[in-house]
Design a protein around this motif. Structure first.
Motif, PDB file in Angstrom:
ATOM      1  N   TYR A  91       0.830  -1.204   0.000  1.00 42.07           N
ATOM      2  CA  TYR A  91       0.000   0.000   0.000  1.00 42.07           C
ATOM      3  C   TYR A  91       0.861   1.249   0.000  1.00 42.07           C
ATOM      4  N   ASN A  92       0.270   2.341  -0.499  1.00 47.08           N
ATOM      5  CA  ASN A  92       0.965   3.623  -0.455  1.00 47.08           C
ATOM      6  C   ASN A  92       0.653   4.337   0.863  1.00 47.08           C
ATOM      7  N   ALA A  93       1.103   5.588   0.984  1.00 46.99           N
ATOM      8  CA  ALA A  93       0.930   6.337   2.228  1.00 46.99           C
ATOM      9  C   ALA A  93      -0.542   6.582   2.557  1.00 46.99           C
ATOM     10  N   ARG A  94      -1.398   6.557   1.547  1.00 49.58           N
ATOM     11  CA  ARG A  94      -2.841   6.753   1.770  1.00 49.58           C
ATOM     12  C   ARG A  94      -3.582   5.433   1.950  1.00 49.58           C
ATOM     13  N   HIS A  95      -2.816   4.371   2.121  1.00 44.92           N
ATOM     14  CA  HIS A  95      -3.355   3.014   2.317  1.00 44.92           C
ATOM     15  C   HIS A  95      -4.166   2.527   1.119  1.00 44.92           C
ATOM     16  N   ARG A  96      -3.709   2.923  -0.054  1.00 43.87           N
ATOM     17  CA  ARG A  96      -4.327   2.417  -1.290  1.00 43.87           C
ATOM     18  C   ARG A  96      -3.415   1.354  -1.891  1.00 43.87           C
ATOM     19  N   PRO A  97      -3.983   0.252  -2.384  1.00 45.94           N
ATOM     20  CA  PRO A  97      -3.146  -0.831  -2.924  1.00 45.94           C
ATOM     21  C   PRO A  97      -2.295  -0.366  -4.103  1.00 45.94           C
ATOM     22  N   VAL A  98      -1.019  -0.748  -4.083  1.00 50.32           N
ATOM     23  CA  VAL A  98      -0.092  -0.430  -5.162  1.00 50.32           C
ATOM     24  C   VAL A  98       0.217  -1.689  -5.965  1.00 50.32           C
ATOM     25  N   LYS A  99       0.442  -2.806  -5.271  1.00 48.65           N
ATOM     26  CA  LYS A  99       0.831  -4.043  -5.937  1.00 48.65           C
ATOM     27  C   LYS A  99       0.487  -5.216  -5.039  1.00 48.65           C
ATOM     28  N   THR A 100       0.199  -6.349  -5.651  1.00 48.57           N
ATOM     29  CA  THR A 100      -0.041  -7.592  -4.922  1.00 48.57           C
ATOM     30  C   THR A 100       0.938  -8.645  -5.411  1.00 48.57           C
ATOM     31  N   VAL A 101       1.608  -9.317  -4.467  1.00 48.00           N
ATOM     32  CA  VAL A 101       2.528 -10.400  -4.823  1.00 48.00           C
ATOM     33  C   VAL A 101       2.162 -11.622  -3.984  1.00 48.00           C
ATOM     34  N   TYR A 102       2.578 -12.781  -4.472  1.00 44.28           N
ATOM     35  CA  TYR A 102       2.334 -14.031  -3.764  1.00 44.28           C
ATOM     36  C   TYR A 102       3.680 -14.671  -3.459  1.00 44.28           C
ATOM     37  N   LEU A 103       3.880 -15.028  -2.202  1.00 44.34           N
ATOM     38  CA  LEU A 103       5.131 -15.623  -1.763  1.00 44.34           C
ATOM     39  C   LEU A 103       4.899 -17.106  -1.492  1.00 44.34           C
ATOM     40  N   ILE A 104       5.719 -17.944  -2.114  1.00 44.62           N
ATOM     41  CA  ILE A 104       5.604 -19.388  -1.944  1.00 44.62           C
ATOM     42  C   ILE A 104       6.940 -19.894  -1.418  1.00 44.62           C
ATOM     43  N   GLY A 105       6.933 -20.426  -0.193  1.00 48.38           N
ATOM     44  CA  GLY A 105       8.158 -20.883   0.444  1.00 48.38           C
ATOM     45  C   GLY A 105       8.762 -22.084  -0.256  1.00 48.38           C
ATOM     46  N   ASP A 106      10.086 -22.127  -0.291  1.00 48.32           N
ATOM     47  CA  ASP A 106      10.801 -23.233  -0.920  1.00 48.32           C
ATOM     48  C   ASP A 106      11.598 -23.991   0.133  1.00 48.32           C
ATOM     49  N   GLN A 107      12.659 -23.394   0.642  1.00 49.92           N
ATOM     50  CA  GLN A 107      13.486 -24.016   1.670  1.00 49.92           C
ATOM     51  C   GLN A 107      13.746 -22.995   2.758  1.00 49.92           C
ATOM     52  N   ARG A 108      14.045 -23.519   3.953  1.00 49.68           N
ATOM     53  CA  ARG A 108      14.404 -22.610   5.039  1.00 49.68           C
ATOM     54  C   ARG A 108      15.242 -23.346   6.059  1.00 49.68           C
TER      55      ARG A 108
END
Length: 195
Positions: A91-108
């Motif tokens: 989100y930006n400073a006005r709490h409006r969505p800028v981008k959406t990403v999806y994180l998928i774990g592999d190894q840790r």
């Protein structure tokens, strides 16, 4: 000498009378109820009241235990990365969505300073869950530094609200080269907002 446990004294004349006598044999004065002089009578607590009391006590104990565990458990974002795809909205400073990403774990793996691992970053969730064509990137989840760094291009940093390592799912973040990104929302795709 008469046994006082088996007799009752007249409040009028003081003569000892047999327990259970309605009147004094000397003065004819009414005698107190002899039941109050006998062994103590125990009142029974209704079973329903006992059941309700035990149920309330058990619920309060569970709530207290859950609160203690939640307060003392230092969770990390990496805890969820290998369990299900994570949807992160920037989100930006006005709490409006800028981008959406999806994180998928592999190894840790755990380190002395936190957790390091790899994950893939996708722009959408694939129905077949096949992300092999995406290049894994490194991430570091460091409670001591108070942030999670995902080494994408550009690099994303998600900040813990405190150095104690208590995890929240809405907070402050930065994306290198994108000063408009200020905040994030972290969600578990399989079950809504991760809690």
């Amino acid at each position: 000498m008469k046994d006082n446990k088996l007799s009752i004294t007249c409040p009028n004349c003081g003569k000892l009378n047999v327990i259970g006598s309605p009147r004094c044999s000397n003065s004819g004065h009414p005698l107190p109820n002899s039941n109050q002089w006998g062994p103590p009578q125990h009142q029974r607590i209704p079973k329903r009241l006992v059941g309700i009391t035990l149920t309330v006590a058990a619920v309060l104990a569970m709530i207290l235990l859950w609160t203690i565990i939640q307060h003392n458990q230092a969770l990390s974002y990496a805890t969820f990365l290998n369990s299900a795809p994570q949807k992160v909205i920037l989100y930006n400073a006005r709490h409006r969505p800028v981008k959406t990403v999806y994180l998928i774990g592999d190894q840790r793996k755990k380190t002395t300073t936190g957790i390091q691992g790899t994950l893939v970053v996708a722009n959408k969730v694939r129905p077949d869950s096949d992300y092999r064509n995406l290049r894994p990137v490194r991430y570091t989840d460091s409670r001591s530094a108070g942030m999670v760094v995902i080494e994408t291009k550009p690099t994303m940093r998600f900040y813990y609200p405190e150095r104690t390592g208590k995890l929240t799912y809405n907070g402050r973040c930065t994306v290198a080269g994108h000063p408009d990104v200020r905040y994030f929302s972290w969600q578990n795709i399989s079950g809504g907002v991760t809690k």
